[in-house]
Scaffold this active site. Structure first.
Site, PDB file in Angstrom:
ATOM      1  N   LYS A 306      49.111  25.989  56.827  1.00 37.67           N
ATOM      2  CA  LYS A 306      50.220  26.083  58.043  1.00 37.67           C
ATOM      3  C   LYS A 306      49.457  27.064  59.259  1.00 37.67           C
ATOM      4  O   LYS A 306      48.985  28.056  59.153  1.00 37.67           O
ATOM      5  CB  LYS A 306      51.356  26.934  57.630  1.00 37.67           C
ATOM      6  CG  LYS A 306      52.562  27.277  58.570  1.00 37.67           C
ATOM      7  CD  LYS A 306      53.650  28.207  58.113  1.00 37.67           C
ATOM      8  CE  LYS A 306      54.488  28.525  59.345  1.00 37.67           C
ATOM      9  NZ  LYS A 306      55.757  29.068  58.642  1.00 37.67           N
ATOM     10  N   GLU A 310      55.228  29.055  63.808  1.00 38.94           N
ATOM     11  CA  GLU A 310      55.802  30.252  63.567  1.00 38.94           C
ATOM     12  C   GLU A 310      54.885  31.611  63.470  1.00 38.94           C
ATOM     13  O   GLU A 310      54.973  32.275  62.496  1.00 38.94           O
ATOM     14  CB  GLU A 310      56.317  30.165  62.412  1.00 38.94           C
ATOM     15  CG  GLU A 310      57.558  28.962  62.303  1.00 38.94           C
ATOM     16  CD  GLU A 310      58.604  28.906  61.150  1.00 38.94           C
ATOM     17  OE1 GLU A 310      59.725  28.554  61.311  1.00 38.94           O
ATOM     18  OE2 GLU A 310      58.162  29.213  60.118  1.00 38.94           O
ATOM     19  N   ASP A 384      64.244  21.322  60.140  1.00 40.66           N
ATOM     20  CA  ASP A 384      63.943  22.011  59.042  1.00 40.66           C
ATOM     21  C   ASP A 384      64.854  22.079  57.665  1.00 40.66           C
ATOM     22  O   ASP A 384      65.725  23.059  57.390  1.00 40.66           O
ATOM     23  CB  ASP A 384      63.914  23.611  59.541  1.00 40.66           C
ATOM     24  CG  ASP A 384      63.043  24.601  58.501  1.00 40.66           C
ATOM     25  OD1 ASP A 384      63.241  25.915  58.870  1.00 40.66           O
ATOM     26  OD2 ASP A 384      62.590  24.116  57.750  1.00 40.66           O
ATOM     27  N   GLU A 412      67.102  26.867  50.434  1.00 39.25           N
ATOM     28  CA  GLU A 412      67.115  27.728  51.433  1.00 39.25           C
ATOM     29  C   GLU A 412      68.494  27.341  52.385  1.00 39.25           C
ATOM     30  O   GLU A 412      69.027  28.561  52.897  1.00 39.25           O
ATOM     31  CB  GLU A 412      66.022  27.433  52.466  1.00 39.25           C
ATOM     32  CG  GLU A 412      66.066  28.301  53.655  1.00 39.25           C
ATOM     33  CD  GLU A 412      64.903  28.004  54.633  1.00 39.25           C
ATOM     34  OE1 GLU A 412      63.733  27.256  53.966  1.00 39.25           O
ATOM     35  OE2 GLU A 412      64.462  28.488  55.783  1.00 39.25           O
TER      36      GLU A 412
END
Ligand code: GCW
Length: 719
Positions: A306, A310, A384, A412
């Protein structure tokens, strides 16, 4: 004997007996309990009187172990290992090339079709004796075949006329664990990370072998042990020794270990001044690191990365591109056969562009520029892991570079470990989406299995929902999602129903009076959750940071693209995100047939309406209701449907294990309460814009919007 003594002894017996049966979920779907169908049991005992297993490897040891515990449990007695056929009823499990016995069956052509992981299971006669054969090109294929065979017995299927030819269509079938080295799990709701880093490498928790068995039983062949918000420490020698001990447990089960590579590792643990991929020392550092990793783990799978997402470090910190970064790592791993899975989950609040468009904009230009051991990993949808998203537009757009799928198994945004939400329908909805990249039939499934663009390197990943909870996944039905993900990674053509049948049969019972109600609950659960959370294409209206519960009111944060108002755009005129050509034009990233379908109000399916359109509150939807009414009915139907799930589940009370029954019943009670919470909070909040009454026949919320907005959850799990 006095009456009360007798009563005491009887109750003691019953207590012990019920405790013996109490099911805590640890065994997952690998419950090799004595087959209750007597007729089937007798048939099996006739067809399986001995096991002839050939080969000599840790995987063959795993084959022997699984057959031994499986057959003993299911058939109620030890099935002796034998060395020659001698009589009817022999189960042969052998690699074809290592078996003189099987060489007489001339299987070369069939075996050519199934590759290194596939298997054949069929009834035959050898030396005049009835046998059942499980064979493959490699030992791991036999292991997959044995798990498939045991699944047939668990489901009381007929094994007298078998002719199974099975092989995976996707090469890398992985779990991604968002597990941190401190054993917390990001977006994990089943306790802590099962990787006991502190006591590894000496202490090998027995759970690791059961983890390997469970994953091999559904064809998963790789695991990324660490969080994509990576910690460079895992690449130090001290940790690599720990990783090795896990890899040693997983290797016999055909499971490779991968690690997340923090792009700034050369600085953080390498003592370099930079992590610039153009820097010769940095390149050398990664080559040395790769060599060191493979010295510990010869079959190491590779890196998941990643980067510049973010806040994670990446090549862009040095003015370099994703291609520069990925290719440097790819070059380091190339000599050892390792791969780089480079995530396309990128978006930047400072870019004045719809977040749903940014990954495509950033990665499409790089198509074909990556090394041949690089896969790009994209989430199923462009935002997401929402309860519903259209497929990610990168599917179909990247054709030269292999694009692998990232599904989320952990829930989530889907009720975490409190809500029963069977995700196979969500996965299938995405996999079966037609991108029209190369005409119709260009499905997402054909892109990730490589058949559309003729890629041999292919992959699929699921963000794991596993933790230290006794039942592994927090909610028992979370196991069904791990199971479903694995089964689809092996064969994406399986239907959600078939997978549900398998899982219920292995986990509960083969009694249709049990299968039917449980399957009804499972098959309806995802749409029910969409309805009470984000109906009609709404998305990303959950709690801030912890993502627990509804919060459509979230606005004015440090970044707009993490708020709720950015996505629903509710105002006095209406609601929804205009992603057509008069809005962000995100539709233009899809191929024309898809773009046209989503753009036109005549053809855009209701479930994507507010994903692609901003519509007035009094807009007439297909049902004839206004948009406001339709929104209310979806929210209210969602809650009513949870109540139906409860009624259906309660009808099973005297049919299934008490501990399991109560576990699910309690969680369904919580799910109903939280569905009401989602419904009331969202309807009351959106009503402040629509200024319209909730349809009078519906029960009015018993709390105010101010109450819902005041709720706070500083210790919500998974952050
Ligand atoms: O789903 C979101 C989560 C983050 C996660 C991120 C990602 C691991 O909220 O917790 O970080 O996406 O996929 O990288």
């Amino acid at each position: 004997m006095k009456k009360n003594t007798l009563t005491f002894i009887l109750s003691l017996f019953l207590l012990c007996n019920s405790n013996l049966k109490a099911e805590d979920g640890y065994r997952l779907w690998l419950r090799y309990d004595l087959i209750s169908n007597q007729e089937r049991l007798n048939e099996y005992k006739e067809l399986i009187k001995g096991c002839l297993i050939e080969g000599n490897s840790s995987t063959i040891n795993a084959v022997e172990n699984e057959l031994q515990i499986g057959l003993k449990g299911l058939l109620g007695s030890d099935i002796p290992p034998i060395k020659s056929i001698g009589k009817d009823g022999i189960l042969i499990a052998s690699k074809y090339s290592a078996s003189y016995l099987l060489s007489k069956l001339k299987l070369e052509t069939k075996l050519k079709n199934i590759g290194s992981e596939g298997f054949l299971i069929f009834n035959s006669k050898i030396e005049g004796k009835k046998v059942i054969v499980i064979t493959a090109n490699e030992d791991v294929g036999i292991l997959y075949g044995v798990f498939n065979f045991l699944r047939l017995l668990q489901r009381n299927q007929d094994i007298s006329n078998l002719n199974i030819e099975s092989s995976p269509k996707i090469k890398l079938r992985l779990l991604n664990h968002w597990d941190n080295l401190d054993r917390t799990v990001e977006r994990g709701y089943a306790g802590f990370s099962i990787w006991d880093w502190h006591r590894l490498p000496e202490y090998i928790d027995p759970k690791y072998k059961d983890y390997a068995r469970a994953n091999a039983s559904i064809g998963i062949n790789g695991t990324v042990l660490t969080n994509v918000n990576a910690n460079a420490l895992v690449l130090t020698s001290e940790y690599l020794e720990k990783v090795k001990s896990l890899a040693d447990v997983f290797h016999p089960y055909g499971i490779k270990v991968y690690l997340t590579a923090r792009f700034s590792a050369p600085v953080e643990i390498g003592g370099l001044k930079t992590a610039d991929p153009f820097d010769k020392d940095v390149q050398q550092w990664w080559r040395d690191k790769a060599k060191e990793i493979y010295s510990f783990i010869p079959d190491f799978g590779g890196f998941l990365v990643k980067a510049n997402s973010e806040g994670q470090p990446g090549p862009q910190n040095y003015g370099r591109s994703h291609v520069d970064g990925a290719n440097m790592l790819a070059d380091a791993l190339q000599p050892f056969g390792g791969v780089v899975m480079w995530r396309a989950f990128v978006y930047d609040n400072n870019v004045p562009e719809d977040r749903a468009k940014q990954a495509y904009n950033e990665f499409k230009p790089f198509d074909g520029k990556f090394r041949n051991n690089v896969l790009i990993q994209a989430k199923n949808g462009p935002i997401d892991f929402q309860p519903r998203e259209p497929f990610h537009p990168l599917f179909g757009a990247l054709q030269e570079t292999p694009l692998m799928m990232e599904f989320q198994i952990t829930q989530e945004y889907l009720g975490q470990a409190s809500h029963l939400v069977y995700l196979a329908p969500l996965y299938k909805e995405c996999l079966e989406s037609d991108t029209y990249a190369k005409g119709n039939g260009s499905t997402v499934a054909r892109i990730i299995d490589g058949s559309l663009d003729n890629h041999s390197l292919t992959g699929i990943a699921g963000v794991s929902n596993i933790g230290t909870d006794r039942n592994w996944t927090g909610h028992l039905f979370g196991q069904a999602n791990w199971f479903a993900y694995g089964r689809l990674s092996w064969n994406h053509k399986l239907s959600s129903e078939e997978i549900a049948d398998e899982w219920i049969g292995m986990t509960f019972s083969n009694d249709l009076n049990i299968i039917k109600p449980i399957k009804t609950i499972m098959m309806n659960s995802r749409e029910i959750t969409v309805n009470y959370m984000t109906p009609l294409g709404l998305h990303h209206i959950m709690g801030w940071s912890h993502h627990y519960g509804p919060a459509p009111w979230i606005k004015d944060k440090n970044r707009a693209d993490w708020t709720s108002v950015y996505y629903h755009r509710a105002d006095s005129n209406g609601i929804g995100f205009n992603r057509t050509s008069t809005g962000s034009n995100a539709v233009s990233q899809y191929f024309p047939p898809v773009a046209e379908k989503f753009s036109s109000l005549q053809t855009c399916p209701d479930e994507y309406l507010l994903w692609f359109h901003h519509l007035p509150w009094d807009y007439k939807v297909e049902s004839g209701n206004t948009l406001w009414e339709e929104l209310c009915y979806h929210y209210y139907n969602g809650v009513e449907s949870v109540k139906k799930m409860q009624t259906t589940w309660n009808s099973l009370e005297d049919k299934i294990d008490k501990e399991v029954f109560n576990h699910v019943k309690m969680l369904l009670t919580r799910q109903e309460k939280e569905a009401v919470w989602w419904r009331n909070a969202c309807v009351l909040y959106f009503q402040t814009f629509s200024k319209q009454p909730i349809p009078e026949e519906l029960e009015m919320p018993d709390k105010s919007l101010e109450y819902y907005e005041s709720l706070n959850f500083p210790y919500a799990p998974g952050i």
